[in-house]
Design a protein around this motif. Structure first.
Motif, PDB file in Angstrom:
ATOM      1  N   THR A  42       0.823  -1.212   0.000  1.00 39.97           N
ATOM      2  CA  THR A  42       0.000   0.000   0.000  1.00 39.97           C
ATOM      3  C   THR A  42       0.855   1.260   0.000  1.00 39.97           C
ATOM      4  O   THR A  42       0.483   2.272  -0.604  1.00 39.97           O
ATOM      5  CB  THR A  42      -0.945   0.019   1.210  1.00 39.97           C
ATOM      6  N   ILE A  46       0.586   4.370  -2.608  1.00 36.84           N
ATOM      7  CA  ILE A  46       0.364   5.759  -2.199  1.00 36.84           C
ATOM      8  C   ILE A  46       1.421   6.679  -2.805  1.00 36.84           C
ATOM      9  O   ILE A  46       1.119   7.795  -3.252  1.00 36.84           O
ATOM     10  CB  ILE A  46       0.366   5.863  -0.655  1.00 36.84           C
ATOM     11  N   GLN A  64      -7.118   5.541  -4.325  1.00 35.82           N
ATOM     12  CA  GLN A  64      -6.093   6.095  -3.439  1.00 35.82           C
ATOM     13  C   GLN A  64      -6.567   6.063  -1.986  1.00 35.82           C
ATOM     14  O   GLN A  64      -5.805   5.696  -1.079  1.00 35.82           O
ATOM     15  CB  GLN A  64      -5.758   7.525  -3.851  1.00 35.82           C
ATOM     16  N   ARG A  68      -4.913   3.969   1.044  1.00 39.98           N
ATOM     17  CA  ARG A  68      -4.509   4.753   2.210  1.00 39.98           C
ATOM     18  C   ARG A  68      -5.204   4.225   3.475  1.00 39.98           C
ATOM     19  O   ARG A  68      -4.596   4.152   4.547  1.00 39.98           O
ATOM     20  CB  ARG A  68      -4.830   6.227   1.995  1.00 39.98           C
ATOM     21  N   HIS A  71      -3.528   1.103   4.556  1.00 43.37           N
ATOM     22  CA  HIS A  71      -2.202   1.469   5.055  1.00 43.37           C
ATOM     23  C   HIS A  71      -2.299   1.937   6.508  1.00 43.37           C
ATOM     24  O   HIS A  71      -1.484   1.560   7.356  1.00 43.37           O
ATOM     25  CB  HIS A  71      -1.611   2.570   4.173  1.00 43.37           C
ATOM     26  N   GLU A  72      -3.291   2.747   6.796  1.00 45.05           N
ATOM     27  CA  GLU A  72      -3.449   3.274   8.147  1.00 45.05           C
ATOM     28  C   GLU A  72      -3.900   2.195   9.127  1.00 45.05           C
ATOM     29  O   GLU A  72      -3.417   2.138  10.265  1.00 45.05           O
ATOM     30  CB  GLU A  72      -4.438   4.437   8.131  1.00 45.05           C
TER      31      GLU A  72
END
Length: 233
Positions: A42, A46, A64, A68, A71-72
């Motif tokens: 990821t 990004i 996106q 994201r 990813h978080e």
């Protein structure tokens, strides 16, 4: 610690089955490994999107935002796992041998024997702790990279989310941002640390296979079953 003895010859040679990794250690290892894989994929997206969303007449293909979001999520999972492992290293009695590896790390003779073992010219040295000197310095570097990734990741996080946890961390993360030279440099440091982790993972897998092949103690099995095997005379 669980120890089981089974005779394998008519003489006094036997196999000692020893608990190497507890269930808690194994779970945090594999959750951390999964988090690193997801964060790497990821993170690359990004930085430089490599997948195009399916064409749609409605503005709903927020690729996106999807990457994201994952990813978080796994970023906070990684934070939890790293904090948990750090707690085990410092406070858990079961893992005192990990701290004991410092004695091997500062012992020049152990360094020489360990390097000789990897060069296939000497036997593996007897260790006072869990890790040999090369493993210890590698894991020390790995966790330094982890803390850099966590810190820089949180700095980037508070610039996107300004409520809740983002608001709570905003002032402290902005202070670290200034200390690190600004947001652009924070981003670069985040990417550099990621590449450091990727290199560590490649070397880690190679050395695990090396020790499994030449050590013949079930080193690879231990991270699944928790058990290693030692010849005892």
């Amino acid at each position: 610690m669980e120890t089981v003895h089974k005779e394998i010859s008519a003489e006094d040679t036997c196999i000692e089955r020893e608990m190497e990794f507890t269930p808690a250690y194994r779970w945090q290892h594999w959750i951390r490994a999964l988090s690193i894989v997801v964060l790497t994929v990821t993170g690359f997206y990004i930085a430089d999107p490599f997948v195009a969303p399916i064409p749609n007449s409605e503005p709903t293909n927020f690729m996106q935002a999807l990457f994201r979001g994952w990813h978080e999520i796994f970023g906070f999972v990684l934070i939890a796992v790293v904090v948990f492992k750090s707690y085990l290293f410092v406070f858990a009695k079961r893992y005192r041998d990990e701290i004991g590896s410092i004695k091997d790390f500062i012992n020049p003779k152990t360094w020489i024997k360990q390097i000789g073992y990897y060069l296939l010219v000497s036997k593996h040295p007897h260790l006072k702790g869990t890790y040999n000197p090369l493993q210890f310095i590698a894991y020390l570097g790995f966790y330094m990279l982890m803390f850099i990734l966590i810190l820089t990741g949180l700095i980037l996080y508070v610039h996107v989310y300004h409520e809740g946890l983002g608001a709570l961390l905003y002032e402290s993360m902005r202070s670290f941002e200034v200390m690190l030279g600004g947001l652009a440099w924070v981003r670069e440091l985040h990417h550099i640390a990621m590449w450091g982790v990727i290199i560590f993972v490649v070397v880690h897998v190679y050395m695990a296979i090396f020790n499994a092949v030449f050590g013949k103690e079930g080193s690879m099995d231990a991270i699944f079953s928790g058990m290693k095997w030692h010849k005892k005379h």
